[in-house]
Each structure stands twice: as structure tokens, then as C-alpha cells.
Design a protein around this motif. Structure first.
Motif, PDB file in Angstrom:
ATOM      1  N   LEU A  96     -55.438  44.511  85.371  1.00  0.00           N
ATOM      2  CA  LEU A  96     -56.146  45.685  85.875  1.00  0.00           C
ATOM      3  C   LEU A  96     -57.557  45.727  85.297  1.00  0.00           C
ATOM      4  O   LEU A  96     -57.747  45.573  84.083  1.00  0.00           O
ATOM      5  CB  LEU A  96     -55.410  46.976  85.485  1.00  0.00           C
ATOM      6  CG  LEU A  96     -53.994  47.161  86.044  1.00  0.00           C
ATOM      7  CD1 LEU A  96     -53.365  48.406  85.452  1.00  0.00           C
ATOM      8  CD2 LEU A  96     -54.032  47.240  87.566  1.00  0.00           C
ATOM      9  N   THR A 116     -49.381  44.103  80.446  1.00  0.00           N
ATOM     10  CA  THR A 116     -50.599  44.408  81.189  1.00  0.00           C
ATOM     11  C   THR A 116     -51.838  43.915  80.462  1.00  0.00           C
ATOM     12  O   THR A 116     -51.980  44.103  79.252  1.00  0.00           O
ATOM     13  CB  THR A 116     -50.725  45.929  81.403  1.00  0.00           C
ATOM     14  OG1 THR A 116     -49.536  46.413  82.030  1.00  0.00           O
ATOM     15  CG2 THR A 116     -51.928  46.267  82.266  1.00  0.00           C
ATOM     16  N   CYS A 135     -57.724  40.329  90.190  1.00  0.00           N
ATOM     17  CA  CYS A 135     -56.944  41.391  89.547  1.00  0.00           C
ATOM     18  C   CYS A 135     -55.954  42.027  90.524  1.00  0.00           C
ATOM     19  O   CYS A 135     -56.091  41.915  91.739  1.00  0.00           O
ATOM     20  CB  CYS A 135     -57.878  42.460  88.982  1.00  0.00           C
ATOM     21  SG  CYS A 135     -58.871  41.882  87.588  1.00  0.00           S
TER      22      CYS A 135
END
Length: 201
Positions: A96, A116, A135
């Protein structure tokens, strides 16, 4: 080595986690990077990724900003987006980027207990289009002021502390460093001037 030092190193290593990493793309100021390292160390992040495609690789970081946090972390540097993303995909399920667009998710609506990578871009131009395309989505930190931006080290600290908060609330989701890596790092940290062979004698 004192017993207090022994206990401190063991405790830190036992609390290192593999759920979250930080990626810094073309961040110019080494003091910003060092400040990020200091925050990462504080929440148990062990590895960070530095991607420089438009600027030279950093040869050193600001020890004053990091309080020498770089000594206690794995810092991986890359010069190509594809190579960096391939390395990230081996260890993290979601990538992200911090990017202000209509599709960006509110930081506080994310599930940051998963594996993550949180990606932050250059201080002026932000994330490159090439990296953004690799992403899985983008996120933003909600703000209500006139200036809709934060210093990169502040933005990173806010983001990883939210991940830390979520993980502490769900401790069963926390993925620790492998025990073998903890033991190896213990010797490196506890006896930095000795070789591994010497510490095993």
C-alpha cells in the motif's frame, strides 16, 4: 555483558515482528530516513526497504535523528522498482502506498494486522507512477487542517503506530522473527566486535 543488557536484547528480539515493513522511495533527506528508522525500531519493525531510482544510494544516515536505530535493523537498498517489489512480494501480502487520490483508503479503515508493506515517496513529488502501479492500493492519513500534507517521517510514524495498535489488540496475529534469526541477531548485537565463531567457543 550485564544481566540487564542481556534481558534488554532478548526482550527486543522477542518483540520484533514480521507483519509490517516500510518502503521509502527516493527520499532525499537522510535525516528523514533516520527518523523513520527510529520509529520503526520503536514498534518492533525489523526490516525496511529503501528504493532509490532517481537519486544515489545513501551511504550513511543521520545518527542523531535515528539514535543509531540503523544498527538494530535490516536496511535493504534497491535501485530498481521491479527488483524491490519482487523482494517485497516474497515476504508481504499487501503493498500500500501513501498517496492522495479518490481511491485511497483511510488509514484507520485498513486491516494492518496482515503482512503489509507501507510505501512512502519523495518529499516533494511522492510515489512514482511506476511503483504506484505495482501496489495493491493507496491510503491516506485523514487531516482537517489547511495544509494537507505531513513530513514523511511524521506520516510514517502515524501509520506504523496505527499498525502497532491493531497488532497489540490482536496479539495472535503478530508474526515474530524466526527463533534462528533471533539467536543469530542476539550474538551480533551482544558481541558486535566478535565473530560468530568466537561467540560459540
Amino acid at each position: 555483558m550485564t544481566s540487564e543488557r542481556f534481558d534488554k536484547i532478548n526482550t527486543v528480539l522477542q518483540n520484533r515482528q514480521c507483519n509490517t515493513t516500510v518502503v521509502l522511495e527516493n527520499v532525499n533527506d537522510p535525516h528523514n530516513i533516520s527518523a523513520v528508522m527510529r520509529s520503526c525500531d520503536a514498534v518492533g519493525i525489523h526490516s525496511i526497504y529503501i528504493l532509490n531510482t532517481k537519486i544515489p544510494q545513501h551511504k550513511k544516515f543521520g545518527d542523531r535523528s535515528s539514535s543509531s536505530a540503523n544498527k538494530w535493523m535490516r536496511v535493504q537498498q534497491f535501485t530498481e522498482v521491479t527488483t524491490c517489489v519482487q523482494a517485497l512480494r516474497k515476504h508481504f501480502d499487501i503493498l500500500l502506498c501513501a498517496y492522495l487520490d479518490p481511491q485511497a483508503q483511510n488509514l484507520y479503515h485498513l486491516d494492518l494486522t496482515k503482512k503489509t508493506a507501507l510505501i512512502f515517496g519523495n518529499e516533494v513529488v511522492g510515489i512514482s507512477d511506476e511503483l504506484k502501479a505495482q501496489c495493491d492500493g493507496s491510503f491516506l492519513i485523514p487531516q482537517i487542517g489547511m495544509i494537507q500534507s505531513l513530513n514523511i517521517s511524521v506520516a510514517c510514524a502515524v501509520s506504523i503506530y496505527e499498525a502497532f495498535r491493531q497488532q497489540q489488540a490482536q496479539p495472535k496475529q503478530i508474526i515474530p522473527l524466526p527463533v534462528t534469526e533471533q539467536k543469530s541477531l542476539f550474538h551480533t548485537w551482544a558481541y558486535p566486535n566478535l565473530s560468530s565463531a568466537e561467540t560459540n567457543e
